[in-house]
Design an enzyme around this catalytic site. Structure first.
Site, short mmCIF file in Angstrom:
data_model
loop_
_atom_site.label_atom_id
_atom_site.label_comp_id
_atom_site.label_asym_id
_atom_site.label_seq_id
_atom_site.Cartn_x
_atom_site.Cartn_y
_atom_site.Cartn_z
N GLY A 33 32.29 -33.38 95.11
CA GLY A 33 32.62 -32.29 94.22
C GLY A 33 32.14 -32.52 92.80
O GLY A 33 32.88 -32.31 91.84
N ALA A 34 30.88 -32.93 92.66
CA ALA A 34 30.38 -33.38 91.36
C ALA A 34 29.58 -32.30 90.62
O ALA A 34 28.91 -32.61 89.63
CB ALA A 34 29.51 -34.62 91.54
N ARG A 91 30.52 -29.81 88.72
CA ARG A 91 31.00 -29.41 87.40
C ARG A 91 32.36 -30.04 87.15
O ARG A 91 32.91 -30.72 88.01
CB ARG A 91 31.11 -27.89 87.29
CG ARG A 91 32.06 -27.26 88.32
CD ARG A 91 32.03 -25.74 88.26
NE ARG A 91 32.97 -25.13 89.19
CZ ARG A 91 32.70 -24.86 90.46
NH1 ARG A 91 31.50 -25.15 90.94
NH2 ARG A 91 33.61 -24.32 91.25
N THR A 97 28.60 -28.15 97.15
CA THR A 97 28.38 -27.23 98.27
C THR A 97 27.06 -26.48 98.16
O THR A 97 26.63 -25.87 99.14
CB THR A 97 29.53 -26.21 98.36
OG1 THR A 97 29.63 -25.52 97.12
CG2 THR A 97 30.85 -26.90 98.67
N ASN A 129 36.93 -36.36 95.00
CA ASN A 129 37.25 -35.40 93.95
C ASN A 129 37.16 -33.95 94.41
O ASN A 129 37.81 -33.08 93.83
CB ASN A 129 36.31 -35.60 92.75
CG ASN A 129 36.42 -34.50 91.75
OD1 ASN A 129 37.41 -34.40 91.02
ND2 ASN A 129 35.42 -33.62 91.70
N SER A 140 46.71 -34.33 91.68
CA SER A 140 47.09 -33.39 90.64
C SER A 140 48.56 -33.57 90.33
O SER A 140 49.34 -34.04 91.18
CB SER A 140 46.83 -31.95 91.11
OG SER A 140 47.45 -31.01 90.25
N TYR A 180 47.87 -25.39 97.35
CA TYR A 180 47.32 -26.48 96.54
C TYR A 180 48.29 -27.65 96.47
O TYR A 180 47.90 -28.81 96.65
CB TYR A 180 47.02 -25.94 95.14
CG TYR A 180 46.23 -26.88 94.25
CD1 TYR A 180 44.90 -27.14 94.52
CD2 TYR A 180 46.82 -27.48 93.14
CE1 TYR A 180 44.16 -27.97 93.70
CE2 TYR A 180 46.09 -28.32 92.31
CZ TYR A 180 44.76 -28.57 92.59
OH TYR A 180 44.04 -29.40 91.79
N LYS A 189 47.69 -31.54 97.65
CA LYS A 189 47.66 -32.62 96.68
C LYS A 189 48.83 -33.59 96.85
O LYS A 189 48.70 -34.79 96.58
CB LYS A 189 47.63 -32.05 95.26
CG LYS A 189 46.33 -31.31 94.93
CD LYS A 189 45.10 -32.22 95.05
CE LYS A 189 43.85 -31.55 94.56
NZ LYS A 189 42.67 -32.45 94.61
#
Length: 248
Positions: A14-15, A17, A39, A89, A141, A154, A158
């Site tokens: 998930g890099a 942004r 993705t 991430n 989170s 979510y 998490k």
């Protein structure tokens, strides 16, 4: 602190942004070879710029909500000779009241935020053990510890990731692989802006003890420390980087 990850291979999911981009760029700056996922079919703009500049950044498309990502990702890791650090991430979110949750949305959020980190940890751990140890950092989170209305999907994912962190840490501690989690609070990212909006972010900041949202740069050092050789004895823990939110 000057971090040194020379001769280390670091996987950051998930890099594209936000926090993931900040983490990946920090590892590059610290001398690591970085394998970044997102993705999109092609590397995002910041990745393309770094790769064109000759930096040791490698990209692979990985949609953790779809089947078949394991083989391609593992092949990319093996081309780099293994992996020393894995940063789980990648994550998605959709706000919905528990009475209105779409089952497909719920399953997809769990697949990306919870199932994929478990499977990826299981895949990279043997490679780390072969190299004498490693570090895995899961990005959870504060909503895995507390929650708020509309976060059923979510928070479920998490909170599960924190339990997963502890269980994996116990499995891997005898082999020199340390597994920890970072739980960011409200961070100024595109995802936060999309979910909360400008007014929502301002309202959130006003309720925080530090009276501001975190920047990505506030989160990155916690991840680097847990992934570094300076962390030699911390495993199975969660570090909340939240500006005092949970203390209240």
């Amino acid at each position: 602190m000057n971090w040194d990850f020379s001769n280390k291979v670091v996987l950051v999911t998930g890099a594209s942004r936000g926090i993931g981009q900040g983490i990946a760029e920090a590892f590059l700056h610290a001398g690591a070879v970085v394998l970044a996922t997102a993705t999109s079919e092609a590397p995002t703009a910041w990745m393309a710029d770094r790769m064109a500049a000759g930096e040791p950044l490698h990209y692979i498309q990985a949609d953790f909500s779809a089947p078949g990502w394991q083989d391609a990702l593992m092949a990319a890791i093996e081309r780099l000779g293994g992996v020393d650090v894995c940063i789980n991430n990648a994550g998605i979110n959709k706000v919905a009241d528990v009475r209105e949750v779409d089952p497909d949305d719920y399953r997809r959020i769990l697949e990306v935020n919870l199932v994929a980190p478990a499977l990826l940890t299981g895949l990279v751990a043997p490679l780390m053990i072969r190299r004498g140890g490693g570090r895995i950092v899961n990005i959870s989170s504060i909503f895995g510890i507390g929650s708020r209305a509309g976060r059923i999907s979510y928070s479920s994912s998490k909170a599960g990731l924190l339990g997963q962190t502890r269980a994996a840490a116990l499995d891997l501690a005898p082999h020199g692989v340390l597994v920890n989690a970072v739980a960011p609070g409200f961070v100024r990212t595109e995802l936060t802006e999309r979910v909360l909006g400008e007014q929502g972010m301002a309202d959130a900041a006003s309720r925080l003890p530090m009276r501001r949202l975190a920047e990505v740069a506030d989160i990155v050092p916690a991840v680097l420390f847990l992934a570094s050789a300076q962390n030699s004895y911390i495993t199975g823990q969660v570090l909340a980087v939240d500006g005092g939110y949970l203390a209240e």
